[in-house]
Design a protein around this motif. Structure first.
Motif, mmCIF file in Angstrom:
data_model
loop_
_atom_site.group_PDB
_atom_site.id
_atom_site.type_symbol
_atom_site.label_atom_id
_atom_site.label_comp_id
_atom_site.label_asym_id
_atom_site.label_seq_id
_atom_site.Cartn_x
_atom_site.Cartn_y
_atom_site.Cartn_z
ATOM 1 N N LEU A 34 44.931 46.121 30.401
ATOM 2 C CA LEU A 34 45.429 45.378 29.246
ATOM 3 C C LEU A 34 46.044 44.071 29.712
ATOM 4 O O LEU A 34 45.903 43.047 29.053
ATOM 5 C CB LEU A 34 46.466 46.188 28.474
ATOM 6 N N PHE A 35 46.745 44.124 30.848
ATOM 7 C CA PHE A 35 47.325 42.915 31.439
ATOM 8 C C PHE A 35 47.702 43.196 32.885
ATOM 9 O O PHE A 35 47.780 44.349 33.309
ATOM 10 C CB PHE A 35 48.525 42.398 30.648
ATOM 11 N N GLU A 36 47.911 42.105 33.618
ATOM 12 C CA GLU A 36 48.294 42.198 35.027
ATOM 13 C C GLU A 36 49.617 41.469 35.240
ATOM 14 O O GLU A 36 49.878 40.432 34.622
ATOM 15 C CB GLU A 36 47.220 41.582 35.915
ATOM 16 N N ASP A 55 52.219 49.839 35.607
ATOM 17 C CA ASP A 55 52.302 49.888 37.064
ATOM 18 C C ASP A 55 52.967 48.650 37.630
ATOM 19 O O ASP A 55 53.081 47.622 36.967
ATOM 20 C CB ASP A 55 50.928 50.115 37.690
ATOM 21 N N LEU A 56 53.427 48.792 38.855
ATOM 22 C CA LEU A 56 54.159 47.749 39.563
ATOM 23 C C LEU A 56 53.436 47.457 40.864
ATOM 24 O O LEU A 56 53.114 48.381 41.619
ATOM 25 C CB LEU A 56 55.585 48.237 39.843
ATOM 26 N N TYR A 57 53.174 46.186 41.124
ATOM 27 C CA TYR A 57 52.527 45.782 42.366
ATOM 28 C C TYR A 57 53.449 46.091 43.547
ATOM 29 O O TYR A 57 54.634 45.764 43.529
ATOM 30 C CB TYR A 57 52.220 44.281 42.321
ATOM 31 N N ALA A 90 49.317 46.933 33.149
ATOM 32 C CA ALA A 90 49.034 48.042 32.238
ATOM 33 C C ALA A 90 47.547 48.363 32.270
ATOM 34 O O ALA A 90 46.710 47.458 32.225
ATOM 35 C CB ALA A 90 49.461 47.701 30.815
ATOM 36 N N GLU A 91 47.245 49.653 32.344
ATOM 37 C CA GLU A 91 45.856 50.122 32.394
ATOM 38 C C GLU A 91 45.679 51.304 31.444
ATOM 39 O O GLU A 91 46.532 52.199 31.389
ATOM 40 C CB GLU A 91 45.516 50.563 33.821
#
Length: 152
Positions: A34-36, A55-57, A90-91
């Motif tokens: 959805l976004f990075e 998620d967090l890089y 977000a995935e």
């Protein structure tokens, strides 16, 4: 998820109805991003069906999944605060159906009506606080020697 962070419990009916006038139905296949993190935050979503992982890089590792979101939950809060850049990724973990909102249009509605704007700000603020706590707990579980045991 806490009840205070879902749109249906966080917003009064008239504010929810006003926001929903801007909603657009969208869907995402499992595995879609959805976004990075770090990209422009120009929209947000309310999950209707399915699951979205935040998620967090983490340099040198796979992204750390911080939280999974489902029905009624807000996906994305970075659209509400300058500089409008995503703080997480977000995935879609399963097929997702959601309502999508244009951030600029919602911010304009907030500027036009202080009561509506405050309601949105309080809702988004609660979501941010809950996500911050979830991030802390998850990162302690992943990287601290004793995990998050004892945190509430």
């Amino acid at each position: 998820m806490t009840s205070a962070t879902t749109m249906t419990t966080a917003l009064r009916t008239e504010h929810r109805d006003r926001l929903m006038r801007l909603a657009r139905e969208v869907s995402f296949d499992a595995g879609s991003h959805l976004f990075e993190e770090g990209r422009r935050a120009d929209r947000f979503w309310i999950v209707r069906t399915g699951t979205v992982a935040l998620d967090l890089y983490v340099p040198g590792r796979r992204p750390a999944v911080i939280e999974s979101l489902g029905h009624g939950e807000l996906v994305g809060w970075s659209w509400h605060f300058p500089p409008y850049l995503w703080q997480l990724g977000a995935e879609a973990m399963s097929p997702v159906r959601a309502w999508e909102f244009d951030a600029e249009a919602v911010r304009a509605m907030c500027a036009e009506d202080a009561e509506f704007g405050r309601a949105i700000a309080v809702w988004v603020g609660r979501v941010v606080a809950q996500r911050l706590h979830a991030s802390r707990v998850r990162l302690l579980d992943l990287y601290a020697p004793y995990g998050s045991r004892g945190l509430t």
